[in-house]
Design an enzyme around this catalytic site. Structure first.
Site, short mmCIF file in Angstrom:
data_model
loop_
_atom_site.label_atom_id
_atom_site.label_comp_id
_atom_site.label_asym_id
_atom_site.label_seq_id
_atom_site.Cartn_x
_atom_site.Cartn_y
_atom_site.Cartn_z
N ASP A 50 9.02 -13.64 3.05
CA ASP A 50 8.22 -13.10 4.29
C ASP A 50 7.60 -14.67 4.93
O ASP A 50 6.63 -14.91 4.13
CB ASP A 50 7.45 -12.23 4.08
N ASP A 64 0.71 -1.07 -0.09
CA ASP A 64 -0.22 -0.03 -0.14
C ASP A 64 1.03 1.29 0.19
O ASP A 64 0.64 1.93 -0.69
CB ASP A 64 -0.80 0.10 1.04
N GLU A 74 5.60 -15.70 8.02
CA GLU A 74 4.92 -15.31 9.33
C GLU A 74 3.34 -15.77 9.23
O GLU A 74 2.96 -16.33 8.19
CB GLU A 74 4.97 -13.77 9.48
#
Length: 297
Positions: free
Chosen positions: A119, A29, A121
């Site tokens: 990433d 974003d 997680e």
């Protein structure tokens, strides 16, 4: 006059050295909202930036090429990208196909970058069982390597075990999250997981604001970096861990949960493209947690 010029040069060199190992990261974003003037301001205090290129079910970040160009034009020397992939997210499996698609799109867009970080997680509804998750992450890393990409892993001690269990031995660089507002690698107990014994980069604070841009703060290398103002609620005596970069499930809920292996768990929050992510934490004090977020579905 010569003395004045010399003094000015000394000051500029000192500033450069203080920020020599500072980096910022932000989600997809934010990637699409940073202006050229923002980049110029950010470049004054950071030598490295890590931007989200892929966000789970939301896919490829459409504005990544122009964002990378903006960072390069401002003089930021090292530009990394990170990708959040999850095996329960639409269009992410197999991870080999997702990585191939990302790398191909970057090539088509003419994007040059230093590293691609995977990433790892938690997020609601994003993952299967630990064994499947571990195989998914390993496949993503190996695919990137086979494509000639300089690849690393972003995670934290808590997120890693919750997501991929005892997976170890990937043999790539580690970027870890521990929100203690300490830009150093002195917290070895928070990066000794997954077979790693030394890190490449540390995310030490989140939810900060630099030049009007929402960023997380990072330290890399062996030089110096002045601690910036980030936020992360909770954690006592700097003994918690968490991870950020954010993820959300297909229903629009997200999570960037902090967890600990020590005396407390950190918390942080992060916005996603469809909701807000938060990490839960306990105890009080100046803290370490993590959480920026970006959506994945």
């Amino acid at each position: 006059m010569n003395k004045l010029i010399s003094l000015l040069l000394v000051c500029l060199v000192a500033i450069a050295l203080v920020n020599a190992d500072c980096a910022i990261d932000f989600d997809s974003d934010t990637v699409n909202s940073v202006t050229s003037s923002d980049w110029s301001c950010l470049a004054a205090s950071n030598d490295r930036v890590i931007m989200q290129v892929f966000s789970g079910g939301y896919g490829y970040t459409s504005g990544i090429a122009s964002a990378v160009q903006g960072a390069q034009a401002a003089g930021i020397s090292t530009i990394d990208l990170y990708a959040f992939l999850c095996n329960q997210c639409s269009g992410n499996s197999p991870s080999s196909s997702a990585i191939q698609s990302i790398v191909s799109q970057l090539q088509n867009d003419g994007v040059s970058y230093n590293m691609l970080w995977i990433d790892v997680e938690q997020c609601d509804g994003c993952w299967g069982d630990l064994g499947d998750n571990a195989a998914f992450v390993q496949e993503a890393v190996e695919t990137a390597q086979n494509l000639g990409v300089n690849v690393g892993v972003y995670s934290s001690i808590g997120e890693w075990s919750q997501t991929v269990g005892n997976l170890s031995g990937l043999g790539v660089d580690l970027w870890y999250a521990h929100y203690d507002n300490n830009p150093s690698f002195s917290d070895s107990s928070f990066y000794e997981f997954g077979g790693w014994t030394s890190p490449t980069m540390k995310q030490y604070a989140g939810n900060g604001n630099e030049c009007g841009v929402s960023v997380d703060m990072n330290f890399f290398g062996s030089g110096t970096c002045s601690a910036s103002t980030g936020s992360g609620s909770g954690s006592s005596s700097g003994s918690s861990s968490g991870s950020s970069s954010g993820s959300s499930s297909g229903s629009g809920s997200s999570s960037g949960s902090g967890s600990s292996s020590g005396s407390s768990s950190g918390s942080g929050s992060g916005s996603s493209s469809s909701g807000s992510g938060s990490g839960s934490g306990s105890s009080s004090g100046s803290g370490s947690s993590s959480g920026s977020g970006s959506g994945s579905s």
